[in-house]
Structure formats: C-alpha cells, structure tokens
Design a protein around this motif. Sequence first.
Motif, PDB file in Angstrom:
ATOM      1  N   MET A 223      10.172  -4.651  -8.596  1.00 30.78           N
ATOM      2  CA  MET A 223       9.433  -4.087  -9.072  1.00 30.78           C
ATOM      3  C   MET A 223      10.465  -2.034  -9.660  1.00 30.78           C
ATOM      4  O   MET A 223       9.787  -1.349 -10.791  1.00 30.78           O
ATOM      5  N   VAL A 224      10.792  -2.078  -8.758  1.00 26.32           N
ATOM      6  CA  VAL A 224      11.802  -0.419  -8.542  1.00 26.32           C
ATOM      7  C   VAL A 224      12.935  -0.513 -10.232  1.00 26.32           C
ATOM      8  O   VAL A 224      12.918   0.289 -10.913  1.00 26.32           O
ATOM      9  N   GLU A 225      13.788  -2.206 -10.209  1.00 24.12           N
ATOM     10  CA  GLU A 225      14.426  -1.582 -10.316  1.00 24.12           C
ATOM     11  C   GLU A 225      13.688  -2.164 -12.267  1.00 24.12           C
ATOM     12  O   GLU A 225      14.381  -1.800 -13.063  1.00 24.12           O
ATOM     13  N   LEU A 226      12.796  -2.828 -12.073  1.00 22.35           N
ATOM     14  CA  LEU A 226      12.644  -3.520 -13.206  1.00 22.35           C
ATOM     15  C   LEU A 226      11.028  -1.756 -14.033  1.00 22.35           C
ATOM     16  O   LEU A 226      10.899  -1.981 -14.809  1.00 22.35           O
ATOM     17  N   GLY A 227      11.690  -0.795 -13.425  1.00 20.35           N
ATOM     18  CA  GLY A 227      10.469   0.513 -13.932  1.00 20.35           C
ATOM     19  C   GLY A 227       9.284   0.842 -13.086  1.00 20.35           C
ATOM     20  O   GLY A 227       8.530   1.809 -14.016  1.00 20.35           O
ATOM     21  N   TYR A 228       9.716   0.664 -12.386  1.00 17.45           N
ATOM     22  CA  TYR A 228       8.215   1.317 -11.540  1.00 17.45           C
ATOM     23  C   TYR A 228       8.649   1.212 -10.367  1.00 17.45           C
ATOM     24  O   TYR A 228       8.243   0.905  -8.368  1.00 17.45           O
ATOM     25  N   PRO A 229       9.022   2.908 -10.072  1.00 16.70           N
ATOM     26  CA  PRO A 229       8.898   3.254  -9.400  1.00 16.70           C
ATOM     27  C   PRO A 229       8.509   3.907  -7.461  1.00 16.70           C
ATOM     28  O   PRO A 229       8.676   3.542  -6.550  1.00 16.70           O
ATOM     29  N   GLU A 230       7.157   3.458  -8.272  1.00 18.70           N
ATOM     30  CA  GLU A 230       6.550   3.566  -7.302  1.00 18.70           C
ATOM     31  C   GLU A 230       6.111   3.095  -6.511  1.00 18.70           C
ATOM     32  O   GLU A 230       5.305   2.766  -5.480  1.00 18.70           O
ATOM     33  N   LEU A 231       6.595   1.291  -7.224  1.00 10.99           N
ATOM     34  CA  LEU A 231       5.818   0.268  -6.770  1.00 10.99           C
ATOM     35  C   LEU A 231       7.397  -0.404  -5.577  1.00 10.99           C
ATOM     36  O   LEU A 231       7.767  -1.101  -5.202  1.00 10.99           O
ATOM     37  N   SER A 232       7.966   0.751  -4.510  1.00  8.70           N
ATOM     38  CA  SER A 232       8.468   0.469  -3.746  1.00  8.70           C
ATOM     39  C   SER A 232       8.660   0.288  -2.520  1.00  8.70           C
ATOM     40  O   SER A 232       9.176  -0.194  -1.221  1.00  8.70           O
ATOM     41  N   LEU A 233       6.861   0.217  -1.728  1.00  6.79           N
ATOM     42  CA  LEU A 233       6.839  -0.987  -0.394  1.00  6.79           C
ATOM     43  C   LEU A 233       5.785  -1.232  -0.470  1.00  6.79           C
ATOM     44  O   LEU A 233       4.593  -1.481  -1.612  1.00  6.79           O
ATOM     45  N   GLY A 234       6.097  -2.580  -0.052  1.00  5.34           N
ATOM     46  CA  GLY A 234       4.078  -3.374   0.274  1.00  5.34           C
ATOM     47  C   GLY A 234       3.811  -3.562   1.078  1.00  5.34           C
ATOM     48  O   GLY A 234       2.917  -2.020   1.315  1.00  5.34           O
ATOM     49  N   SER A 235       3.895  -4.510   1.931  1.00  5.57           N
ATOM     50  CA  SER A 235       2.595  -4.515   2.818  1.00  5.57           C
ATOM     51  C   SER A 235       3.373  -3.823   4.471  1.00  5.57           C
ATOM     52  O   SER A 235       3.784  -4.499   5.442  1.00  5.57           O
ATOM     53  N   TRP A 236       3.391  -2.095   4.575  1.00  4.51           N
ATOM     54  CA  TRP A 236       4.144  -1.339   5.806  1.00  4.51           C
ATOM     55  C   TRP A 236       2.946  -1.726   6.931  1.00  4.51           C
ATOM     56  O   TRP A 236       1.380  -2.144   6.642  1.00  4.51           O
ATOM     57  N   GLN A 237       3.739  -2.020   7.992  1.00  2.00           N
ATOM     58  CA  GLN A 237       2.814  -1.205   9.412  1.00  2.00           C
ATOM     59  C   GLN A 237       3.729  -0.398   9.766  1.00  2.00           C
ATOM     60  O   GLN A 237       5.030  -0.109   9.763  1.00  2.00           O
ATOM     61  N   ALA A 238       2.766   0.676  10.359  1.00  4.47           N
ATOM     62  CA  ALA A 238       2.933   1.752  11.252  1.00  4.47           C
ATOM     63  C   ALA A 238       1.744   2.200  12.345  1.00  4.47           C
ATOM     64  O   ALA A 238       1.006   1.329  12.536  1.00  4.47           O
ATOM     65  N   VAL A 239       2.958   2.043  13.561  1.00  9.57           N
ATOM     66  CA  VAL A 239       2.057   2.467  14.945  1.00  9.57           C
ATOM     67  C   VAL A 239       1.701   4.296  14.138  1.00  9.57           C
ATOM     68  O   VAL A 239       1.847   4.902  14.199  1.00  9.57           O
ATOM     69  N   PHE A 240       0.392   4.982  15.209  1.00  7.96           N
ATOM     70  CA  PHE A 240      -1.297   5.832  14.943  1.00  7.96           C
ATOM     71  C   PHE A 240      -1.038   5.639  16.380  1.00  7.96           C
ATOM     72  O   PHE A 240      -1.507   4.818  17.211  1.00  7.96           O
ATOM     73  N   LEU A 241      -1.481   6.576  16.783  1.00  5.18           N
ATOM     74  CA  LEU A 241      -2.125   7.056  18.226  1.00  5.18           C
ATOM     75  C   LEU A 241      -3.670   8.184  17.824  1.00  5.18           C
ATOM     76  O   LEU A 241      -3.688   8.785  16.834  1.00  5.18           O
ATOM     77  N   PRO A 242      -4.082   7.803  18.564  1.00  2.00           N
ATOM     78  CA  PRO A 242      -5.683   8.707  18.247  1.00  2.00           C
ATOM     79  C   PRO A 242      -5.432  10.199  18.670  1.00  2.00           C
ATOM     80  O   PRO A 242      -4.299  10.968  19.351  1.00  2.00           O
ATOM     81  N   LYS A 243      -6.099  10.777  17.511  1.00  2.00           N
ATOM     82  CA  LYS A 243      -5.765  12.965  17.682  1.00  2.00           C
ATOM     83  C   LYS A 243      -5.852  13.010  18.960  1.00  2.00           C
ATOM     84  O   LYS A 243      -6.946  12.357  19.990  1.00  2.00           O
ATOM     85  N   GLY A 244      -5.468  13.951  19.592  1.00  2.00           N
ATOM     86  CA  GLY A 244      -5.662  14.297  20.899  1.00  2.00           C
ATOM     87  C   GLY A 244      -4.115  14.283  22.375  1.00  2.00           C
ATOM     88  O   GLY A 244      -4.635  14.424  22.758  1.00  2.00           O
TER      89      GLY A 244
END
Length: 309
Positions: A223-244
């Motif tokens: 989609m980036v190549e076709l003119g939609y630069p904001e659509l660069s990431l699909g279904s990302w996954q990430a690790v999060f820890l509780p604050k503190g």
Amino acid sequence: APASGQTDKYPSRPVRMVIPFAPGGASDFIGRILQPKLAEELGEQVAVDNRPGGSGNIGVETAARSTPDGYTFLLGNVSSMGINPAMFPNFPIRAQRDFIALTLVVDVPGALGIHGGLPPNNLKEFIAYAKQNEGKLSYGSAGYGSAQRMAFEYFMKKAGIKILHVPYKGGAGAATIATISGEVAATMVTTASMVPHAKTGKVKILAVVSKKRVPALPDTPTMVELGYPELSLGSWQAVFLPKGTPKPIADKLYKVVVKVVHDPWVGERSAKASAQQITSSSPAEMAAFLKAQNAFWARVIKDVGIETQ
C-alpha cells in the motif's frame, strides 16, 4: 534491593504471558512460537494465559492489574493496544498510562483482496470499479473494531470511494470465505488467510499492508508503494509490562525478547504465517511507536466517522 540484585534474581519462578485473544488466532500463534524460546532464555517456565473477550480488553485489564514485578507480561497487538484506546474511551485501562511498552515482536502483514470473478486486476482498477458501482459493493472484515476494518476505511477515505462494511464474528477466516463466495466484493485480512486462495484464483490480492513486499507475494505491491504511506504496518504484535515494573527487570526482559524474536527457529515458524520479525531499538522507541499508533487510529476513527463504544 540494589538494581543488579533484582536483575540477577529475576526470574526465580514461572512467568505468565497474557494473550487477550482465544487460542487459534494470530496472537496465540505468535505467543506459542515465542513461548519455548523465552522459557529457555529465562530459565523458567513461561505459561500462556489466554484471556479473550471484550475485543481484547479483558486480557489487557488482567495484565495491567497484575503485580508489576516482571512475572506477568502482555502480548498485545494493533487492535488491543493501538485501536482500542480510541474505540473504547471509557475503558479504565489506558495503554500508554498503565503499561511499559517493551518492544515489537512481529508484524503480520494484511492484504487487500477481492473476489476472483471481479474485473479489476490492480488497485487502480479496483478504485475505478468501486466508483462506477457506488452503492453496490460491500467488503468484509474481521470485526467492527478490527485493524483491517480501520485500514480499509482509511483506504476508502483517501481513495474517495464508498463500500458497505460487513463485519464477521468469525474473524479473518469468515471474511475471507465471504469474499471467495462473492458474498462481499472485497476484504482486508492477513496474508496468511488469503494467499492459499489467491493461488487458485478464488481471490485476487491487489496490495499488501506492510513496509516491504512479502515473500509469499513477491509481485504484489505494498500500500506504501501505491500511495498510502500510513498503511505500512499490518497486525503488529508487541510485549508490554504493567506500569511500575522495576527498570532492571524490564531491561532484562527486553534483551531476552529481542534475542528470542531473532532466533532462527522462531523466524522459521513465524514465516509460515508470513509474520515478519520486527523489534524496537529500545523501549523508548516502542513507547513512541505506541503513542503514534494511538494518535493515528484515533484520527482514522474520527475522520471516517466510526462510532466509539
């Protein structure tokens, strides 16, 4: 205890990985790939704790309210941590406030596909076709607040087209089947859901939502190549820890997760779902990425007029 002492003793008992979705989905698939290697590196068992429901909010709250000692972390994704803060403004847990954003782990590219019997063969032709048939076409998604639905709505706004949204409770699989059968004209779900059907001609994949082209679809533009630069990431996954969570423990887990994500064994299995290994250069970069994602999806929801819940 001194910081070094905290790090040296961690972990001294099993660690819990909260996944805010049911077994069998993309998050669960990625979590179970990471699980054995994380356990190997940490020297303790890593238990998967699936907490589905509430569009991911039940699992998110479970992790946020756990003791911030490094023994519980969340495997969040674009929907639960990127979109939900704007979709559910009254939800008591806030992604940026109540979590330490550690690092991205994978990006599962999305793809825009259409029913195989339709005339368009590329995105430009599809846009023209949609304009010629305004009010006659529909598209399926993996749910009302799914990342792919949001991405499709964003694409339509930028392209100047209007297609009726049809959410499917069965997720990506149900939306793909509906596209294959012609029940809907198009869908935007993960590449893993559509690639097998593209090979048989049942669907035409016009573009992928990713920073770079995917090996399974080397001739399909992004989609980036076709003119939609904001659509660069699909279904990302990430690790999060509780604050503190103590910084020495967060730093140690960050290093472990990054090492595991880039392990060849993990990469080989991730590739089977077209999942791309991707990590943040630091927790600070991941925090900035989360902030940008929350702002982006809030803007999309507002711009396209999606009703929040």
